[in-house]
Design a protein around this motif. Structure first.
Motif, mmCIF file in Angstrom:
data_model
loop_
_atom_site.group_PDB
_atom_site.id
_atom_site.type_symbol
_atom_site.label_atom_id
_atom_site.label_comp_id
_atom_site.label_asym_id
_atom_site.label_seq_id
_atom_site.Cartn_x
_atom_site.Cartn_y
_atom_site.Cartn_z
ATOM 1 N N GLY A 1 5.634 -14.866 -1.007
ATOM 2 C CA GLY A 1 5.200 -14.415 -2.170
ATOM 3 C C GLY A 1 5.669 -12.989 -2.214
ATOM 4 N N THR A 2 5.179 -12.135 -3.397
ATOM 5 C CA THR A 2 5.754 -10.921 -3.600
ATOM 6 C C THR A 2 4.967 -10.060 -2.748
ATOM 7 O OG1 THR A 2 3.949 -10.567 -5.370
ATOM 8 C CG2 THR A 2 6.215 -11.473 -6.051
ATOM 9 N N LEU A 3 5.360 -8.854 -2.487
ATOM 10 C CA LEU A 3 4.715 -7.798 -1.709
ATOM 11 C C LEU A 3 3.394 -7.455 -2.506
ATOM 12 C CD1 LEU A 3 5.184 -6.216 0.851
ATOM 13 C CD2 LEU A 3 6.219 -4.259 -0.439
ATOM 14 N N ARG A 4 3.225 -7.519 -3.541
ATOM 15 C CA ARG A 4 2.297 -7.238 -4.652
ATOM 16 C C ARG A 4 1.210 -8.327 -4.369
ATOM 17 N NH1 ARG A 4 2.458 -3.863 -8.475
ATOM 18 N NH2 ARG A 4 4.426 -4.224 -8.956
ATOM 19 N N GLU A 5 1.539 -9.553 -3.918
ATOM 20 C CA GLU A 5 0.504 -10.509 -3.835
ATOM 21 C C GLU A 5 0.174 -10.465 -2.312
ATOM 22 O OE1 GLU A 5 2.461 -14.153 -6.704
ATOM 23 O OE2 GLU A 5 3.054 -13.817 -4.781
ATOM 24 N N LEU A 6 0.880 -10.122 -1.367
ATOM 25 C CA LEU A 6 0.634 -9.891 -0.081
ATOM 26 C C LEU A 6 -0.555 -8.985 0.133
ATOM 27 C CD1 LEU A 6 1.225 -10.199 3.053
ATOM 28 C CD2 LEU A 6 2.845 -8.300 2.753
ATOM 29 N N PHE A 7 -0.559 -7.821 -0.770
ATOM 30 C CA PHE A 7 -1.503 -6.735 -0.731
ATOM 31 C C PHE A 7 -2.817 -7.092 -1.575
ATOM 32 C CE2 PHE A 7 1.912 -4.981 1.407
ATOM 33 C CZ PHE A 7 1.236 -3.789 2.154
ATOM 34 N N ASP A 8 -2.691 -8.056 -2.316
ATOM 35 C CA ASP A 8 -3.854 -8.635 -2.995
ATOM 36 C C ASP A 8 -4.875 -9.483 -2.156
ATOM 37 O OD1 ASP A 8 -5.511 -9.247 -5.276
ATOM 38 O OD2 ASP A 8 -4.352 -10.882 -5.912
ATOM 39 N N THR B 1 -4.908 2.910 -1.153
ATOM 40 C CA THR B 1 -3.994 2.370 -1.978
ATOM 41 C C THR B 1 -2.796 1.733 -1.121
ATOM 42 O OG1 THR B 1 -2.518 4.391 -2.091
ATOM 43 C CG2 THR B 1 -4.653 3.903 -3.799
ATOM 44 N N ALA B 2 -2.140 1.013 -1.727
ATOM 45 C CA ALA B 2 -1.138 -0.085 -1.164
ATOM 46 C C ALA B 2 -0.065 1.337 -0.676
ATOM 47 C CB ALA B 2 -0.410 -0.928 -1.750
ATOM 48 N N GLU C 1 13.220 -4.014 -9.988
ATOM 49 C CA GLU C 1 13.147 -2.410 -9.672
ATOM 50 C C GLU C 1 12.104 -1.976 -8.732
ATOM 51 O OE1 GLU C 1 13.695 -0.578 -13.445
ATOM 52 O OE2 GLU C 1 15.604 -1.292 -13.968
ATOM 53 N N ASP C 2 11.075 -2.569 -8.887
ATOM 54 C CA ASP C 2 9.770 -2.141 -8.222
ATOM 55 C C ASP C 2 9.714 -2.900 -6.794
ATOM 56 O OD1 ASP C 2 7.286 -1.525 -6.940
ATOM 57 O OD2 ASP C 2 6.355 -1.496 -8.886
ATOM 58 N N PRO C 3 9.770 -2.382 -5.560
ATOM 59 C CA PRO C 3 9.743 -3.317 -4.419
ATOM 60 C C PRO C 3 8.461 -3.980 -4.092
ATOM 61 C CG PRO C 3 9.550 -0.977 -3.885
ATOM 62 C CD PRO C 3 9.687 -0.980 -5.197
ATOM 63 N N MET C 4 7.621 -3.568 -4.974
ATOM 64 C CA MET C 4 6.120 -4.543 -4.769
ATOM 65 C C MET C 4 6.378 -5.884 -5.495
ATOM 66 S SD MET C 4 4.179 -2.555 -3.165
ATOM 67 C CE MET C 4 2.418 -3.492 -3.340
ATOM 68 N N ASP C 5 7.423 -5.619 -6.216
ATOM 69 C CA ASP C 5 7.660 -7.278 -7.011
ATOM 70 C C ASP C 5 8.692 -8.217 -6.145
ATOM 71 O OD1 ASP C 5 5.851 -6.805 -9.048
ATOM 72 O OD2 ASP C 5 7.427 -5.772 -10.094
ATOM 73 N N ALA C 6 9.364 -7.541 -5.130
ATOM 74 C CA ALA C 6 10.166 -8.174 -4.187
ATOM 75 C C ALA C 6 9.461 -9.290 -3.673
ATOM 76 C CB ALA C 6 11.100 -7.340 -3.459
ATOM 77 N N ARG C 7 10.198 -10.660 -3.310
ATOM 78 C CA ARG C 7 9.595 -11.788 -2.663
ATOM 79 C C ARG C 7 9.853 -11.661 -1.119
ATOM 80 N NH1 ARG C 7 7.261 -15.055 -5.675
ATOM 81 N NH2 ARG C 7 7.183 -16.557 -3.930
ATOM 82 N N ILE C 8 8.846 -12.055 -0.451
ATOM 83 C CA ILE C 8 8.872 -12.171 1.109
ATOM 84 C C ILE C 8 9.151 -13.662 1.093
ATOM 85 C CG2 ILE C 8 7.488 -11.970 3.274
ATOM 86 C CD1 ILE C 8 6.371 -9.519 1.832
ATOM 87 N N THR C 9 10.083 -14.097 2.172
ATOM 88 C CA THR C 9 10.201 -15.174 2.496
ATOM 89 C C THR C 9 8.872 -16.287 3.372
ATOM 90 O OG1 THR C 9 11.540 -14.842 4.225
ATOM 91 C CG2 THR C 9 12.758 -15.294 2.329
ATOM 92 N N THR D 1 -7.069 -2.692 3.577
ATOM 93 C CA THR D 1 -8.444 -3.504 3.205
ATOM 94 C C THR D 1 -9.470 -2.481 3.540
ATOM 95 O OG1 THR D 1 -8.551 -4.042 5.671
ATOM 96 C CG2 THR D 1 -7.489 -5.784 3.961
ATOM 97 N N ASP D 2 -9.144 -1.390 4.471
ATOM 98 C CA ASP D 2 -10.302 -0.173 4.637
ATOM 99 C C ASP D 2 -11.588 -0.807 5.070
ATOM 100 O OD1 ASP D 2 -10.841 2.342 4.708
ATOM 101 O OD2 ASP D 2 -11.961 2.414 2.902
ATOM 102 N N PRO D 3 -11.539 -1.474 6.076
ATOM 103 C CA PRO D 3 -12.942 -2.215 6.543
ATOM 104 C C PRO D 3 -13.864 -1.170 7.609
ATOM 105 C CG PRO D 3 -11.178 -2.692 8.183
ATOM 106 C CD PRO D 3 -10.730 -1.926 7.100
ATOM 107 N N GLU D 4 -14.786 -1.502 7.415
ATOM 108 C CA GLU D 4 -15.935 -0.587 8.360
ATOM 109 C C GLU D 4 -15.092 -0.352 9.754
ATOM 110 O OE1 GLU D 4 -19.197 1.917 9.137
ATOM 111 O OE2 GLU D 4 -18.665 0.956 7.242
#
Length: 618
Positions: free
Chosen positions: A430-437, A445-446, A471-479, A501-504
């Motif tokens: 998926g995209t890097l943005r999806e990875l951090f969703d 922040t990411a 143009e945004d690396p967050m929209d680049a896809r990861i295989t 995620t910033d967990p406790e």
């Protein structure tokens, strides 16, 4: 439930005490669908059962030159034909619905159990078995569930034909009624042997599949040592064993099918011979003989469902047993189904993390590093700190967070408090943005997480390989599984995902094992900065990470035996120094005699204190 209503809002709590109980639970959960399928099956098979009577009426009408009887036979033929057609279409529709809904329910249950147990699942059940259950076994279980209603309708049709012949033509109906139970029960003695052979075939097929998976996974290494031919030979042997087992199983099922053809044929011949004798003696009308012959010939169709239900149960029983075994697993030994324990309240923020099993204490809000000489022990300890005891560790005292046992908390609450990243984190495609969703507090922040994990070169690499217009690396896809990235790049992206995620409590198991020392030093600095005020536990043996920790704990032979800063332990704890610097026994004796440790050279951009112990390990 209809297919359009899937997935289930709640698949329920299965009865996983055994395979048959699990099948019974699935059947009870689909009573509505089973009732509809049975109703349409009765319409269909009653139409089939009525055909012999219709044929008999028509023949008698022709013999007696009865026009009214012939019209009645035609009307009955139209009625039964319509019932057969409509019933068959709707029976197929409802039966397939039952099959799909049963399979979907099992898959939902397996997905829920996988999410509940996490990585601990594959330590308690082989990954190949989980895959087998969620694919092939699900189909076999659904097959049996949908076959039940068709079998019941077919059994009703067989009984109806026998009763109808006893009423319509008692002289020949007795022969048919006596022969049908023999046909129905003739294959029962062969079913246990057929089941055992089918189980053996599946067992050998599973071993061959596991061997093939292991060979493919290690193909690069095997080629390096010239061992591919050896493993190929092993797979050939396993494949031949599967073939032989399949042939033996097929022979048994062929014998069962042959009996299902031979005995009905013998009954048909008996009916014709005996019926002809009765017609010759005047004790049976020609129409009644034709009706009896048609009944036996027609009965072959519903009798096939007797063989099908036997096959479906034989194949689904071990599949259901495997599914029940997976579904019966619980987070802890005390967390078994039926437990009446009330979930504990969530601990107050900032509490200490304490493992009674090892004596490890990670103070709240501080960066604690844990050094273990055994990497496997470190992995198991990471799982325990996440509240998931593995390898029979359920009897040990549970891990406490702020004085509250993690395994007594609701699953969602426990996972919201503690995040464990193991040695081999997975990156989904998926995209890097999806990875951090991912579920996160929103405080990190990411961009901040990527900077702390030093992912600048990873972003550049993703952007360079992205299609035009991105143009945004967050929209680049990861295989898939991040295969286009190096091991260090994948590791840093996974670390950034955990940081965002910033967990406790964040537990990291060797988060920088695949990166160079310069990058590792900066990652250590980034983790310490970003996780300031939050509880962080890192299991590692790298001096670059250890020197950044507020507190370092040495776990030796399963127990926490020393604690302090990295430099304190380097000076005063030989066992710690042996693990961190990989000292030999001779070097340990030299250190004990007072020999000075070698000076540590500076690395540009990295404080010298961060490299304590590097030279000793060189």
């Amino acid at each position: 439930m209809q297919i359009s209503d899937l997935p289930y809002p709640d698949p329920g709590v299965p009865d996983a005490r055994s395979g048959p109980r699990f099948l019974w639970w699935l059947g009870r959960g689909q009573l509505g669908g089973q009732a509809r399928s049975l109703a349409w099956g009765l319409v269909h098979f009653c139409g089939v059962a009525g055909l012999p009577y219709t044929v008999g009426v028509g023949v008698e009408a022709v013999v007696d030159r009865d026009g009214g009887g012939l019209l009645l036979a035609g009307a009955l033929l139209l009625l039964f034909g319509a019932a057969i057609s409509a019933g068959d279409a709707m029976l197929h529709r409802t039966a397939v619905t039952n099959w799909i809904t049963a399979a979907a329910r099992v898959q939902q249950l397996l997905a829920r159990k996988t999410a509940e147990l996490g990585s601990a699942l594959t330590r308690r059940v082989a990954a190949g078995e989980v895959t087998t259950v969620s694919t092939g076994d699900v189909e076999k279980i659904g097959w049996f569930v949908e076959a039940v209603s068709r079998f019941l309708a077919a059994a009703f049709a067989v009984v109806a034909i026998c009763v109808g012949l006893l009423i319509y033509a008692p002289a020949i109906g007795v022969v048919v009624a006596a022969g049908v139970p023999v046909l129905a029960l003739s294959v029962l003695p062969l079913l246990p042997r057929a089941t055992r052979r089918a189980d053996l075939q599946r067992e050998k097929a599973g071993r061959a599949t596991e061997l093939a998976s292991d060979t493919v996974a290690g193909l690069r290494v095997l080629r390096g040592i010239g061992g591919e031919e050896l493993f190929l030979g092993r797979y050939r042997e396993a494949s031949q064993e599967v073939r032989e087992a399949a042939v033996r199983s097929a022979r048994m099922w062929a014998l069962i099918s042959a009996i299902q053809v031979l005995l009905p044929g013998a009954l048909l011949i008996t009916v014709v011979w005996y019926g002809a004798v009765l017609v010759r003696d005047g004790r049976l009308a020609v129409g009644e003989l034709v009706a009896a012959f048609s009944a036996v010939a027609t009965m072959l169709y519903p009798l096939r469902h007797f063989e099908e239900i036997a096959q479906a149960y034989s194949f689904s029983r071990p599949s259901a047993a495997r599914a029940a075994r997976v579904l019966s697993l619980t987070r802890t030994e005390e967390g078994a189904e039926g437990s009446t324990a009330v979930p504990a309240a969530a601990p107050a923020p900032g509490g200490d993390l304490y493992d009674p099993g090892t004596g490890l204490l990670a103070p709240g809000g501080r960066f604690t590093a844990v050094v273990c000489g055994d990497p496997d022990l470190a992995g198991r300890l990471a799982e325990r700190l996440g509240g998931h005891p593995v390898d029979g560790a359920g009897a040990a005292a549970p891990v406490l967070l702020g004085g509250v046992a993690l395994d007594e908390l609701p699953l969602d609450a426990a996972r919201g408090l503690v995040l464990v990243q193991d040695k081999d984190p997975v990156l989904l495609s998926g995209t890097l943005r999806e990875l951090f969703d991912v579920p996160a507090s929103g405080a990190v922040t990411a961009a901040a997480a990527l900077d702390a994990a030093r992912c600048g070169d990873v972003l550049d690499a993703l952007l360079q390989s992205a299609p035009e217009g991105v143009e945004d690396p967050m929209d680049a896809r990861i295989t898939e599984r991040g295969r286009s990235l190096s091991g260090g790049q994948r590791q840093r992206l996974a670390l950034a995902r955990s940081l965002v995620t910033d967990p406790e409590v964040l537990v990291l198991d060797e988060p920088t094992s695949a990166v160079d020392s310069h990058t590792e030093a900066r990652i250590a600095q980034g983790i310490a900065r970003l996780r300031a005020g939050r509880t962080t536990v890192v299991l590692a043996s790298s001096p670059l990470l250890l020197d950044r920790a507020d507190r370092v704990v040495l776990v030796h032979e399963g127990k926490a035996v020393a604690a302090g800063t990295h430099r304190e332990l380097m000076r005063g704890e030989p066992r710690y120094r042996a693990v961190v610097t990989r000292e030999t026994e001779e070097e340990q004796r030299s250190a004990a005699s007072g020999a000075a440790l070698p000076d540590v050279p500076d690395v540009p951009g990295v404080p010298a204190g961060e490299l304590t112990g590097i030279e000793e390990s060189a």
